[in-house]
Scaffold this motif. Structure first.
Motif: not given
Length: 390
Positions: A100-114
């Motif tokens: 779960s927490f590793g997937k949060d970093w994926v979300t940050d990279a793809q959807k927030q930082l883009k």
């Protein structure tokens, strides 16, 4: 069906939560008396405590001499976020996740930082992603130990030396319990509430010279909140690594961390703490080997965590149920044990597959792990008999 008798012996400390975790053996609030209470965190006495926490962290972890340590806001999450937002975007990025927490970093990279040129590799719960796909010229973001999946990194040969990239590692449930090659990592983060049984809300940030170089040579094209800023005028804010903090820390939590480091040294340092976690994991492995209703979520012994250990219920009566019904079964088990005061907070993470998660970081006594297991057998048999009666 004859149910096993209710066990008579309870763990001395029945706390098996994966965070905040059980306090260290012998803990007492009376140990936390300090002259820094009620003082400004900028006062000489308080700042000395913060600097002591930094210096002793470097000493106890045997960090390379040129690595820097800081106390930062928002726990391990804050430490990871401030580095992702401050450092990523200069190079291609590879992100590896399997919980779960590793997937949060994926979300940050793809959807927030883009981020452009960002490759993501995700493994299922219980298995690692394909690390061999890491590009030698790309920045890397990954979690060392999957707190919600019970899987840890066992081989770091895939991390190739490259001074032009940064390797960011969320190591919060691994530091102090597992062997970590700090020299191959540029950013290491953790929080006090994991293996050391400390208090929550504060993060620890460790930076290599390569990470410092990235901070001083790259200015991301995005606004950075105050709690993420580590540079001033294009240079590293060295005060952060000497006891200054971005926001006001809890001196009570700092004192508790210092006492936890005392306990580390008294217990044999990193080697002693790892041995305690390994002993508890061994107890669980022996139990699973002779128990027919449960198995590890992580089938590979080499990558099985020795801190947050996860299980799946394999008894056909439960495994054949719908996911929601399996979750309800586990909840009944946990509730039974908790009502008896024999164990708390050992159910699986909410987003993980239904099952159990038993924290056996070094503050947990191996003897208490052993005492918990008969209660789990009793609870399973009790709840399973209701299925049979229905």
């Amino acid at each position: 069906m004859t149910l096993p008798p209710k066990p008579e012996v309870r763990p001395a400390c029945p706390h098996f939560s994966s965070g905040p975790t059980a306090k260290r053996p012998g803990f007492s609030l009376a140990q936390l008396e300090t002259t820094a209470f009620g003082r400004s965190h900028r006062a000489k006495a308080a700042k000395a405590k913060l600097k002591e926490a930094i210096d002793r962290t470097k000493q106890v972890l045997n960090l390379p001499d040129d690595y820097r340590v800081a106390i930062v806001p928002a726990s391990d999450t804050g430490a990871v976020e401030m580095c992702m937002w401050s450092m990523l975007g200069a190079k291609p990025v590879d992100i590896f996740a399997w919980e779960s927490f590793g997937k949060d970093w994926v979300t940050d990279a793809q959807k927030q930082l883009k981020l452009d040129n960002c490759e993501v590799y995700v493994g299922d719960y219980g298995v690692l992603p394909p690390f061999e796909k890491a590009r030698d010229d790309a920045d890397i973001v990954f979690t060392w130990n999957g707190t919600t999946s019970g899987v840890r990194v066992d081989d770091h040969s895939w991390i190739k030396p490259n001074p032009d990239r940064v390797v960011i590692c969320d190591a919060t449930s691994a530091v102090f319990a597992q062997d970590i090659p700090f020299e191959k990592l540029d950013v290491i983060t953790y929080s006090w509430q994991k293996v050391l049984g400390g208090e929550a809300a504060h993060g620890m940030l460790i930076l290599s010279p390569n990470a410092v170089k990235r901070l001083e040579s790259y200015t991301p094209d995005r606004p950075l909140p105050k709690i993420f800023r580590m540079t001033s005028g294009g240079k590293l804010n060295e005060a952060l690594f000497e006891g200054a903090t971005i926001n006001t820390p809890s001196m009570l939590c700092v004192e508790d961390y210092l006492r936890a480091l005392d306990w580390v040294e008294e217990t044999g340092g990193l080697k002693g703490l790892k041995a305690r976690s390994d002993e508890s994991l061994g107890i669980l492995e022996d139990w699973v080997a002779k128990t027919d209703w449960i198995d590890f979520l992580c089938a590979d012994k080499a990558t099985r965590s020795n801190t947050g250990v996860t299980f799946k219920i394999t008894d056909p009566r439960v495994a054949s149920l719908k996911t929601t019904d399996q979750e309800a079964f586990v909840k009944k088990m946990v509730t039974l044990v908790e009502k008896e005061g024999a164990g708390f907070d050992f159910n699986s993470y909410g987003k993980a597959p239904p099952g159990l998660r038993i924290w056996v970081g070094s503050t947990v006594e191996p003897s208490d792990v052993e005492k918990l297991l008969p209660w789990l057998d009793w609870a399973f048999a009790t709840v399973a008999s209701e299925l049979q009666d229905a």
